[in-house]
Structure formats: C-alpha cells, structure tokens
Design an enzyme around this catalytic site. Structure first.
Site, PDB file in Angstrom:
ATOM      1  N   SER A  79     100.191  10.967 -31.856  1.00 14.14           N
ATOM      2  CA  SER A  79      99.155  11.772 -31.293  1.00 14.14           C
ATOM      3  C   SER A  79      98.671  12.305 -32.758  1.00 14.14           C
ATOM      4  O   SER A  79      99.189  12.446 -33.630  1.00 14.14           O
ATOM      5  CB  SER A  79     100.053  13.003 -30.303  1.00 14.14           C
ATOM      6  OG  SER A  79      99.179  14.037 -30.346  1.00 14.14           O
TER       7      SER A  79
ATOM      8  N   TYR B  81     107.150  18.563 -29.388  1.00 14.89           N
ATOM      9  CA  TYR B  81     105.885  17.366 -29.070  1.00 14.89           C
ATOM     10  C   TYR B  81     105.596  16.759 -30.534  1.00 14.89           C
ATOM     11  O   TYR B  81     105.784  15.713 -30.756  1.00 14.89           O
ATOM     12  CB  TYR B  81     105.007  17.843 -28.255  1.00 14.89           C
ATOM     13  CG  TYR B  81     103.662  16.595 -27.925  1.00 14.89           C
ATOM     14  CD1 TYR B  81     104.348  15.561 -26.966  1.00 14.89           C
ATOM     15  CD2 TYR B  81     102.679  16.559 -28.466  1.00 14.89           C
ATOM     16  CE1 TYR B  81     103.303  14.593 -26.583  1.00 14.89           C
ATOM     17  CE2 TYR B  81     101.895  15.376 -28.330  1.00 14.89           C
ATOM     18  CZ  TYR B  81     102.231  14.511 -27.355  1.00 14.89           C
ATOM     19  OH  TYR B  81     101.257  13.593 -26.717  1.00 14.89           O
TER      20      TYR B  81
END
Ligand SMILES: NC(=O)c1ccc[n+]([C@@H]2O[C@H](COP(=O)([O-])OP(=O)(O)OC[C@H]3O[C@@H](n4cnc5c(N)ncnc54)[C@H](OP(=O)(O)O)[C@@H]3O)[C@@H](O)[C@H]2O)c1
Length: 240
Positions: free
Chosen positions: A143, A156
C-alpha cells in the site's frame, strides 16, 4: 516479446472480493488456471464458478492466511487440483485505521498477523514450487501506507512496510531461480475495505478500481522474464 500467460497456474489470496477477485478473473481471461484462497466459502465458490465459465480451471480452499497449518493444507489442496503454481498473488489483507493508543493490542497484532505473517506463510508454502519450475512471479499487495506513515495507520503501515521489506529481500534471494518478487503500493482502491475504513468520499468512480490494478498486474506478468518491477506505486489521478 513478452510472456504468454495461457496455461500457467496462479494462486490468489483474498480472492473472494475486491482487488483479489479482480486479479483472479483478469488472470482467468488470460487463460490462467486459478486457485483461490479466502475465509468465506460462498464468495470464493462464486468466483471459482465465474472463472470456470471462462474456460479455465479453478479451485478454491478456505483458509485464514494468518494460520500456518490452514495455509499449508490449502496450498496442498490447490496444488493437488491445479498442479504447481507459476504465479502467487499475496493479496489478502485487512485495514485497521485508529490512533495507536486507541487500538486494542489484539487488533494491532491481528493486523500484523494477517498482512505480514499471512504472506510469509503462503510464500513459504508456495515458493518451493516456483523454485522447482526455475521461474515465476510473486506479487505482494502492499500500500502507499507501506511507503509513508500516516496518522491512524500505525498498525497497517507497520504491516505494509514490513511486507515491502520481505518483498525486497526475497527478490534478492530468488533472482538466481528466475523468480520475480514485486510489491505493489496502491493508494485508495474502491473496495469494501476502503469503504468500511471511510477512505471513500463522494463518487466511487473517481477512485482507482480493482480492475485498474488487475490490468497493471497482467501487463507486469507479461514482461519479458529478464526484467522485473521491484516496487510499483499506483496512485489515483484525482482522489479528492
Ligand atoms: N482498498 C484499498 O484502498 C487498498 C489500498 C492499498 C492496498 N490495499 C490492499 O489490497 C489488498 C486487498 O484489499 P481489498 O481492498 O480488496 O479488501 P477487501 O475488499 O476487504 O477484500 C479482502 C479479501 O481478503 C480476504 N481476507 C481477509 N482477511 C483474510 C484472512 N485472514 N485470510 C484469508 N483471506 C482473508 C477477504 O475474504 P474473507 O473475509 O472471506 O476472508 C477478501 O476476499 C489488501 O492487502 C489491502 O491491504 C487495499
């Protein structure tokens, strides 16, 4: 000339919806036989049926990628049904966006287990197949949060930075076997994960779509085996 994908075997984690489903169906359209992994049987059974309708083989197996024994059983089942893999897409992941002190430690840990330990377990189980074939591709879906930290993304980002570290190290480790290991770092993609995390505002269509990412994956897999992409950042043109 690049590579033809027809007849290859790909295993895709998190293939029941979102990005994983789009990549799995795009691979099938290229003539690739696809093995699907996720936790919800109904969803991956449906994707498997869609893929079989495209005239290629599909198999599915239920597993939580963070549980090593389940991963190993799943990979054995898919291999039994489809043969050894040429392509592995480590896509399954979860998003937890909260201030560090507000995040329950178990949830913080769970993010690492699914997003980092998961790809490690799956790769560990599948990699010997690629080595045996002396070639193949592993694509890890990280990501933009794996390249840059952001407020509320400590868990995350820790998981996705870690995944990029694993990707770059493994790429060096297996180059001699003609295996390419790549990390993709997309910004917001219009999926259930993004919607539930309140990353989508207004018109969904203006965000990157799972099919856009899948198109990129296919073109990357078709590259001549003498080159590989280390990390690719994919950004929506107009996400605001
Ligand atoms: N959407 C974005 O904006 C965005 C941006 C950058 C990167 N990514 C990354 O892209 C990947 C896919 O995200 P997405 O947006 O497509 O998410 P999604 O719509 O929530 O789909 C996630 C898929 O992964 C499966 N999954 C989740 N946890 C799992 C587990 N423990 N074991 C096995 N399968 C599991 C889900 O199925 P089950 O629940 O049935 O298991 C589902 O099929 C993730 O790694 C995510 O971090 C997403």
């Amino acid at each position: 000339m690049g590579q033809v994908l027809t007849g290859k075997v790909a295993f895709v984690t998190g293939a029941g919806r979102g990005i994983g489903r789009a990549i799995a169906t795009a691979l099938a359209r290229e003539g690739v036989n696809v093995g699907l992994i996720a936790r919800t049987e109904e969803a991956i059974r449906e994707v498997a049926n869609e893929i079989r309708g495209m005239g290629v083989n599909a198999a599915y197996a239920i597993a939580d990628v963070s549980v090593r024994e389940q991963v190993e059983q799943t990979v054995a089942k898919l291999t039994n049904e489809l043969g050894n893999a040429d392509i592995l897409i480590n896509n399954a992941g979860i998003g937890k966006f909260q201030a560090l002190v507000d995040t329950d430690p178990d949830e913080w840990k769970r993010t690492i287990e699914v997003n980092l330990m998961g790809p490690y377990y799956v790769t560990r189980a599948v990699l010997p197949q690629l080595i045996k074939k002396n070639g193949g591709d592993i694509i890890n879906i990280s990501s933009t949060n794996g390249l840059n930290g952001a407020a509320t993304s400590s868990a995350y980002s820790a998981s996705k930075f870690g995944l990029i570290g694993m990707t770059e190290s493994l790429a060096q480790e297996v180059r001699r076997h003609n295996i390419r290991v790549t990390a993709l770092a997309p910004s917001t993609v219009a999926t259930e994960l993004a919607e539930k995390s309140n990353l989508i505002t207004g018109n969904k269509e203006k965000y990157m779509q799972p099919a856009d990412l899948a198109e990129f994956v296919i073109s990357q897999l078709k590259l001549h085996p003498r080159i590989y992409v280390k990390t690719a950042t994919l950004l929506g043109t107009n996400p605001f």
